[in-house]
Design a protein around this motif. Structure first.
Motif, PDB file in Angstrom:
ATOM      1  N   LEU A 211      28.854  -8.490  -5.387  1.00  0.00           N
ATOM      2  CA  LEU A 211      29.881  -8.363  -6.428  1.00  0.00           C
ATOM      3  C   LEU A 211      31.060  -9.289  -6.168  1.00  0.00           C
ATOM      4  O   LEU A 211      31.674  -9.800  -7.115  1.00  0.00           O
ATOM      5  N   ALA A 212      31.363  -9.534  -4.920  1.00  0.00           N
ATOM      6  CA  ALA A 212      32.478 -10.422  -4.575  1.00  0.00           C
ATOM      7  C   ALA A 212      32.220 -11.858  -5.022  1.00  0.00           C
ATOM      8  O   ALA A 212      33.170 -12.643  -5.144  1.00  0.00           O
ATOM      9  N   THR A 213      30.956 -12.206  -5.298  1.00  0.00           N
ATOM     10  CA  THR A 213      30.632 -13.560  -5.749  1.00  0.00           C
ATOM     11  C   THR A 213      30.606 -13.690  -7.269  1.00  0.00           C
ATOM     12  O   THR A 213      30.443 -14.796  -7.786  1.00  0.00           O
ATOM     13  N   ASP A 214      30.760 -12.590  -7.972  1.00  0.00           N
ATOM     14  CA  ASP A 214      30.810 -12.628  -9.435  1.00  0.00           C
ATOM     15  C   ASP A 214      32.037 -13.433  -9.855  1.00  0.00           C
ATOM     16  O   ASP A 214      33.142 -13.171  -9.377  1.00  0.00           O
TER      17      ASP A 214
ATOM     18  N   LEU B 273      33.011 -16.336 -19.066  1.00  0.00           N
ATOM     19  CA  LEU B 273      31.759 -15.663 -19.408  1.00  0.00           C
ATOM     20  C   LEU B 273      30.508 -16.496 -19.116  1.00  0.00           C
ATOM     21  O   LEU B 273      29.539 -15.951 -18.565  1.00  0.00           O
ATOM     22  N   PRO B 274      30.459 -17.794 -19.427  1.00  0.00           N
ATOM     23  CA  PRO B 274      29.236 -18.551 -19.103  1.00  0.00           C
ATOM     24  C   PRO B 274      28.902 -18.527 -17.606  1.00  0.00           C
ATOM     25  O   PRO B 274      27.728 -18.384 -17.240  1.00  0.00           O
ATOM     26  N   GLU B 275      29.894 -18.623 -16.752  1.00  0.00           N
ATOM     27  CA  GLU B 275      29.652 -18.554 -15.301  1.00  0.00           C
ATOM     28  C   GLU B 275      29.142 -17.173 -14.908  1.00  0.00           C
ATOM     29  O   GLU B 275      28.253 -17.045 -14.058  1.00  0.00           O
ATOM     30  N   HIS B 276      29.725 -16.134 -15.510  1.00  0.00           N
ATOM     31  CA  HIS B 276      29.312 -14.758 -15.227  1.00  0.00           C
ATOM     32  C   HIS B 276      27.860 -14.546 -15.655  1.00  0.00           C
ATOM     33  O   HIS B 276      27.066 -13.943 -14.924  1.00  0.00           O
TER      34      HIS B 276
END
Length: 99
Positions: free
Chosen positions: A63-66, A19-22
């Motif tokens: 989105l592919a980088t999420d 979650l923090p990265e997101h």
């Protein structure tokens, strides 16, 4: 414009770990002016993102980088729509330049 519906496909403890990265990834998209709103679904089975108009290929690449996508934690449903009426706070979206 797009509505992106995320569905978690892994347990919440794995999602919470990423979650923090997101959240950092989301902040970058807001800073770039690409996202209008985002948040968790209730109940917490995924999330929702509302984007500004952009070419679909650009959104797919984004989105592919999420981190949720990179770590295969969520799947994405993308719904494209053309806003024909908006609240005053969203005025100008229909005239946005697609780049």
């Amino acid at each position: 414009m797009y509505i992106v519906v995320l569905e978690y496909i892994k347990p919440l403890d794995e999602v919470d770990y990423a979650l923090p990265e997101h959240v950092d990834w989301l902040k970058k998209q807001y800073d770039a002016g690409l996202f209008l709103a985002s948040g968790r679904q209730v109940p917490r089975t995924g999330g929702v993102i509302i984007t500004r108009p952009m070419p679909r290929g650009k959104l797919d690449a984004l989105l592919a980088t999420d981190p949720f996508a990179v770590q295969k934690l969520a799947r994405y449903q993308v719904i494209e729509f053309q806003a024909t009426r908006t609240a005053p706070e969203l005025a100008g979206l229909n005239e946005a330049v697609l780049s």
